[in-house]
Design a protein around this motif. Structure first.
Motif, mmCIF file in Angstrom:
data_model
loop_
_atom_site.group_PDB
_atom_site.id
_atom_site.type_symbol
_atom_site.label_atom_id
_atom_site.label_comp_id
_atom_site.label_asym_id
_atom_site.label_seq_id
_atom_site.Cartn_x
_atom_site.Cartn_y
_atom_site.Cartn_z
ATOM 1 N N ASP A 139 8.057 -1.189 8.977
ATOM 2 C CA ASP A 139 6.803 -1.948 9.533
ATOM 3 C C ASP A 139 5.643 -1.472 9.121
ATOM 4 N N VAL A 140 5.423 -0.375 8.733
ATOM 5 C CA VAL A 140 4.087 0.355 8.265
ATOM 6 C C VAL A 140 3.010 0.028 9.364
ATOM 7 N N LEU A 166 -4.099 -5.278 -7.626
ATOM 8 C CA LEU A 166 -3.336 -6.095 -6.425
ATOM 9 C C LEU A 166 -4.476 -5.973 -5.145
ATOM 10 N N PHE A 167 -5.502 -5.176 -5.182
ATOM 11 C CA PHE A 167 -6.130 -4.911 -4.085
ATOM 12 C C PHE A 167 -7.784 -4.921 -4.403
ATOM 13 N N ARG A 197 -9.651 3.998 -5.404
ATOM 14 C CA ARG A 197 -9.023 4.013 -6.832
ATOM 15 C C ARG A 197 -7.586 3.527 -6.915
ATOM 16 N N GLN A 198 -6.854 4.102 -6.415
ATOM 17 C CA GLN A 198 -5.474 4.095 -6.358
ATOM 18 C C GLN A 198 -4.967 2.523 -6.137
ATOM 19 N N MET A 244 0.903 -1.302 -0.041
ATOM 20 C CA MET A 244 -0.047 0.000 -0.021
ATOM 21 C C MET A 244 1.020 1.105 0.078
ATOM 22 N N ALA A 245 2.111 1.290 0.737
ATOM 23 C CA ALA A 245 2.923 2.321 0.975
ATOM 24 C C ALA A 245 3.492 2.711 -0.383
ATOM 25 N N GLN A 246 3.602 1.587 -1.246
ATOM 26 C CA GLN A 246 4.272 1.715 -2.690
ATOM 27 C C GLN A 246 3.367 2.061 -3.591
ATOM 28 N N ILE A 247 2.140 1.892 -3.381
ATOM 29 C CA ILE A 247 1.067 2.545 -4.485
ATOM 30 C C ILE A 247 0.544 3.874 -4.119
#
Length: 530
Positions: free
Chosen positions: A490-491, A401-402, A394-395, A309-312
């Motif tokens: 770790d997010v 992937l989600f 939307r993202q 999620m952090a990457q997207i």
């Protein structure tokens, strides 16, 4: 607006509000001489929260902005920022080099609003009470480093800390450290309802309907003795259901000033099309927005899901398309305007990339699409929140992937549900208790954390007390960098954006630039008229 602050200074304390004004005005008023201030903060008593305005319980920016006017603290942050100064106290200082013992001497002749004396025993009682009640995920986290409190006579109180803490003077400036009366605040239980009593600059009278505060009338306390200069006799704080209703009241001259929270559209409209007799004040803000996670929930338990999620997530799109000039991307829990900030998330993940996110999930053996509900509060942070979460949906979903759904819930139900661990992923905001990097890390990573998150990091919990040893806060920068890097790895939370603040007021109202701080504190005593 004539000009705007486009670059935030690196260190808090150097922040200067910028004003724009047009025309003249009769000034709004409630007809009884009170200055009328609008807010979208909601004050509600419920089964889950029967004592919203008790200093031992309330841990929300709106609640604190009521308490600050009435409950006096030993120290306060001066209007220019910087280190705390004495308020109810005439002097406060560390008595040792290790920052483990802190002594305050009360002002002579200090009394509560009803005339009864304020003593060192009242200070001890008030703070011991917060620690004893230990409200779940409440403000006790600010005071739980206190080992013992010692009183000497009527005016001297000494705090002995468990571990060194150079930030302790800041914590004594927060409402949970406010001085309350023993006959009005029970020692072991919360004071229910909405009445607040203390020795601060105002007395208060709430007007309540169906368990909801519609307005609070603050009247100058003639017995107040402290460091604050009160520039008015009466201020009325009116609560509105949303920014649109608050803006209409300003247009109709029913209020003199609209504070938190103006909508991004309102701020943008006033910037681009200034209105006659309306003044817009813009200042850097220290508030942040982020996603939180129940790290034990099966959908997001594997940190690879949170890392993906952090990457997207495209923070820049959210800031520019949803919030316009009122927000900017945030790549750390610590905002860029606080010393010690580092862009840990950008350093680790770089620009948004579905391909990199897919690789993260594949390496961890996560089946896609990952399905869960992303929750948000529908009424607490403003109307743009729904747009923000639709953009996040939307993202994430556009990558394949989600498979994320979004759901909004009113704050009165949302916050208790979040604390009970009912949400896998959810949106939250943070308004700092005091302007120090410690207050952007410890509340999320320490034990008894604000979110009731099951996430634990032994490394982070060891670094937090280490960071507090440094009286020179810039000397703790490397420790805070390590803490921010742990969060990026770790997010347990995912920072999204940090906001600017806008306040609109009618011409003739003075002190607006000092009445709202970069931490979103409202200091009503700064307001006046000309």
């Amino acid at each position: 607006m004539n000009r705007k602050t486009l670059v935030l200074p690196a260190v808090v304390g150097l922040l200067a509000p910028v004003l724009a004004a047009c025309g003249a005005s009769d000034g709004g008023s409630d007809g009884n001489g009170a200055i009328v201030v609008g807010t979208t903060d909601q004050f509600v008593a419920s089964k889950d929260a029967p004592a919203p305005l008790d200093p031992a319980i309330g841990y929300e920016a709106g609640v604190w902005n009521v308490l600050r006017q009435t409950v006096q603290t030993l120290t306060h942050i001066p209007r220019s920022g910087g280190r705390p100064e004495p308020e109810a106290a005439e002097s406060c200082l560390f008595t040792d080099r290790a920052n483990e013992s802190y002594r305050c001497t009360l002002r002579s002749g200090l009394t509560f609003a009803d005339g009864s004396p304020v003593t060192a025993e009242d200070v001890k009682y008030s703070i011991d009470r917060v620690i004893r009640i230990k409200s779940t995920n409440g403000p006790v986290v600010l005071l739980n480093n206190i080992d013992t409190i010692e009183t000497k006579g009527d005016r001297e109180v000494v705090f002995h800390l468990r571990t060194p803490d150079a930030t302790f003077p800041y914590k004594l400036a927060t409402p949970p450290a406010g001085i309350v009366q023993r006959d009005k605040y029970p020692a072991n239980t919360a004071r229910t309802g909405f009445q607040v009593d203390g020795s601060g600059p105002y007395t208060m009278k709430p007007e309540v309907k169906n368990g909801h505060v519609e307005k609070v009338v603050f009247t100058r306390n003639p017995r107040y003795k402290g460091d604050l200069k009160v520039l008015n006799e009466k201020v009325e704080l009116d609560s509105f259901p949303d920014a649109t209703a608050m803006g209409k009241a300003l247009d109709e001259k029913k209020i003199d000033m609209m504070t938190r929270t103006m909508s991004p559209k309102q701020a943008q409209q006033m910037v681009e099309h200034p209105e006659d007799s309306i003044k817009l004040t813009e200042m850097p803000g220290l508030a942040i927005r982020y996603l939180g996670f129940d790290t034990e929930d099966p959908a997001v338990k594997n940190k690879a899901v949170r890392q993906a999620m952090a990457q997207i997530i495209d923070r820049g799109e959210i800031a520019s398309e949803v919030y316009g000039t009122t927000a900017e991307p945030l790549y750390s829990l610590i905002p860029s305007s606080i010393a010690g900030h580092t862009n840990s998330f950008f350093n680790k993940y770089g620009e948004p990339s579905a391909a990199k996110a897919a690789a993260i999930l594949k390496h961890a053996g996560i089946d896609t699409p990952v399905k869960f509900t992303l929750n948000y509060t529908s009424d607490y942070y403003g109307s743009a929140t729904a747009d923000e979460f639709r953009t996040l949906q939307r993202q994430l979903n556009s990558t394949g992937l989600f498979d994320v759904t979004v759901k909004g819930t009113p704050w009165a139900k949302y916050r208790p549900a979040e604390l009970r661990g009912e949400y896998a992923a959810y949106g939250m905001g943070w308004f700092p208790d005091f302007p120090d990097p410690d207050n952007y890390t410890a509340p999320f990573l320490d034990k008894d954390n604000f979110l009731n998150s099951p996430y634990r990091s032994a490394a982070a919990q060891a670094l937090i007390p280490e960071s507090r040893r440094e009286a020179d806060r810039s000397a703790a920068a490397k420790t805070f960098q390590r803490l921010q890097d742990i969060v990026a790895e770790d997010v347990p939370v995912l920072p999204v954006w940090q906001g600017k603040q806008y306040v609109a007021s009618r011409e003739g109202l003075t002190g607006v630039e000092w009445a709202v701080t970069s931490s979103a504190d409202i200091n009503l005593w700064e307001l006046g008229t000309n």
